[in-house]
Design an enzyme around this catalytic site. Structure first.
Site, short mmCIF file in Angstrom:
data_model
loop_
_atom_site.label_atom_id
_atom_site.label_comp_id
_atom_site.label_asym_id
_atom_site.label_seq_id
_atom_site.Cartn_x
_atom_site.Cartn_y
_atom_site.Cartn_z
N LYS A 60 -20.00 -5.47 2.56
CA LYS A 60 -18.79 -4.97 3.21
C LYS A 60 -18.36 -3.67 2.56
O LYS A 60 -18.25 -3.59 1.34
CB LYS A 60 -17.67 -6.01 3.10
CG LYS A 60 -16.46 -5.67 3.99
CD LYS A 60 -15.36 -6.67 3.87
CE LYS A 60 -14.52 -6.50 2.64
NZ LYS A 60 -13.84 -5.18 2.55
N LYS A 93 -10.73 -2.08 10.03
CA LYS A 93 -9.42 -2.58 10.51
C LYS A 93 -8.79 -1.64 11.53
O LYS A 93 -7.67 -1.16 11.35
CB LYS A 93 -8.45 -2.82 9.34
CG LYS A 93 -8.92 -3.91 8.39
CD LYS A 93 -7.86 -4.22 7.35
CE LYS A 93 -8.25 -5.33 6.41
NZ LYS A 93 -9.33 -4.97 5.46
N PHE A 94 -9.51 -1.41 12.62
CA PHE A 94 -8.98 -0.58 13.70
C PHE A 94 -7.66 -1.18 14.19
O PHE A 94 -7.49 -2.41 14.19
CB PHE A 94 -9.97 -0.54 14.87
CG PHE A 94 -11.24 0.20 14.57
CD1 PHE A 94 -11.28 1.59 14.60
CD2 PHE A 94 -12.40 -0.49 14.26
CE1 PHE A 94 -12.46 2.28 14.32
CE2 PHE A 94 -13.58 0.18 13.99
CZ PHE A 94 -13.61 1.58 14.02
N ASP A 96 -5.57 0.87 16.85
CA ASP A 96 -4.96 1.81 17.82
C ASP A 96 -5.32 1.42 19.26
O ASP A 96 -5.98 0.41 19.50
CB ASP A 96 -5.42 3.23 17.48
CG ASP A 96 -4.33 4.27 17.76
OD1 ASP A 96 -3.61 4.13 18.78
OD2 ASP A 96 -4.22 5.22 16.98
N THR A 100 -8.48 5.55 21.77
CA THR A 100 -8.57 6.16 20.44
C THR A 100 -9.60 5.46 19.56
O THR A 100 -10.40 6.12 18.87
CB THR A 100 -7.17 6.14 19.77
OG1 THR A 100 -6.27 6.88 20.59
CG2 THR A 100 -7.21 6.76 18.37
O1 6AU Z 1 -12.01 -9.55 -3.80
P1 6AU Z 1 -11.13 -8.33 -3.72
O2 6AU Z 1 -9.66 -8.68 -3.69
O3 6AU Z 1 -11.46 -7.30 -4.74
O4 6AU Z 1 -11.46 -7.61 -2.31
C1 6AU Z 1 -11.08 -8.15 -1.08
C2 6AU Z 1 -11.58 -7.28 0.06
C3 6AU Z 1 -10.95 -5.91 0.15
C4 6AU Z 1 -9.92 -6.02 1.27
O5 6AU Z 1 -9.82 -4.82 2.00
C5 6AU Z 1 -10.52 -7.12 2.16
O6 6AU Z 1 -11.31 -7.94 1.31
N1 6AU Z 1 -9.53 -7.99 2.86
C6 6AU Z 1 -9.61 -8.21 4.26
C7 6AU Z 1 -10.74 -7.90 5.10
C8 6AU Z 1 -12.09 -8.18 4.68
O7 6AU Z 1 -10.60 -7.55 6.23
C9 6AU Z 1 -8.58 -8.90 4.91
C10 6AU Z 1 -7.59 -9.54 4.14
O8 6AU Z 1 -6.75 -10.26 4.68
N2 6AU Z 1 -7.62 -9.41 2.79
C11 6AU Z 1 -8.56 -8.67 2.13
O9 6AU Z 1 -8.54 -8.63 0.90
O10 6AU Z 1 -11.97 -4.99 0.51
#
Ligand code: 6AU
Length: 261
Positions: A60, A93-94, A96, A100
């Site tokens: 990711k 995380k679009f 809009d 767009t």
């Molecule tokens: O294990 P961490 O906390 O270092 O990283 C968590 C990752 C980060 C956030 O942008 C993402 O997960 N995230 C997301 C996603 C994947 O969409 C949604 C959310 O509710 N919480 C979250 O932490 O890259």
């Protein structure tokens, strides 16, 4: 019912090409771990992707935090995804209007749809955001996750808003294949993939609202499919990320084996 089935069984029955590929990778590599590589230079991102690649099913990215982004980075990430057999998820995380997000997903600096197998969106603008992303992504066999819930404290993605995500996913299941959330959202008819962030071997919080739960809780008890782990893997002083990735891979896989037994 899907909670008790193996990823392999679900792969065979699934209508979405991307899900068949994803579950196939997970079975083959025995991993339900996704690395959240919130790394801000090209060299470091490539290094960790190569080291941790063998232990993950999905890499990711937050491509817009890379200070020295260029097309070569993307080409090399795609090469690594083939070398280690993982999918790439750009966590964009679009949020809009449909017209767009089409431009943001297909074009611009990052051309996300050209390399990311998976991306995600909020449904706050309504159904048009899904339709817009689908016009770009579906012809490329890409897949979309909806943010049905968030892991952070005080999240507004709860209750009827979460339910609306599930309703729209069912309506657009030719492109939407699952959710970001804390549990399974599948029912007897619909097999959706849940990917869960906010995972650590010890539960707790960070100073900015992130809430961590354990792989056992998320996979075995809540019936989610994939754990997303970031700082648990790359931010432990003195421990190599590949060592920690193997630890999380095993914790996630053991929780899955316990669930399906
Ligand atoms: O294990 P961490 O906390 O270092 O990283 C968590 C990752 C980060 C956030 O942008 C993402 O997960 N995230 C997301 C996603 C994947 O969409 C949604 C959310 O509710 N919480 C979250 O932490 O890259």
């Amino acid at each position: 019912a899907f909670k008790a089935q193996t990823y392999g069984e679900r792969a065979q029955a699934h209508h979405h090409t991307l899900v068949r590929t994803l579950f196939g990778i997970m079975e083959e590599k025995k991993t339900n771990l996704s690395l959240a590589a919130d790394i801000n230079t090209k060299a470091e991102l490539l290094e960790i992707a190569d080291k941790v690649g063998p232990y993950i099913c999905v890499l990711k990215t937050h491509i817009d935090v890379i200070a020295d982004f260029d097309q070569d980075l993307v080409d090399r990430l795609v090469a690594l995804s083939k070398k280690h057999n993982f999918l790439i998820f750009e966590d964009r995380k679009f949020a809009d209007i449909g017209n767009t997000v089409k431009l943001q997903y297909g074009g611009g600096v990052y051309k996300i749809a050209s390399w990311a197998h998976i991306t995600n969106c909020h449904i706050i603008p309504g159904e048009g955001i899904i339709s817009g992303l689908k016009e770009v992504g579906k012809p490329l066999d890409r897949g979309l996750l909806l943010l049905a819930e968030m892991s952070s404290k005080g999240s507004l993605a709860v209750g009827s808003y979460t339910d609306k995500n599930v309703e729209l996913a069912k309506k657009h299941k030719d492109f939407v294949f699952g959710f970001i959330g804390s549990r399974t959202f599948s029912d007897e008819e619909h097999d959706f993939v849940t990917m869960t962030p906010g995972v650590n071997l010890v539960s707790g919080n960070d100073s900015l609202g992130q809430q961590f739960r354990t792989p056992e809780h998320i996979i075995c008890e809540n019936g989610s499919d994939i754990i997303i782990v970031g700082r648990g893997i790359y931010a432990q002083e003195g421990v190599q990320p590949e060592e920690l990735a193997e630890k999380y891979r095993k914790a996630g896989w053991d929780a899955y084996l316990k669930r399906i037994q």
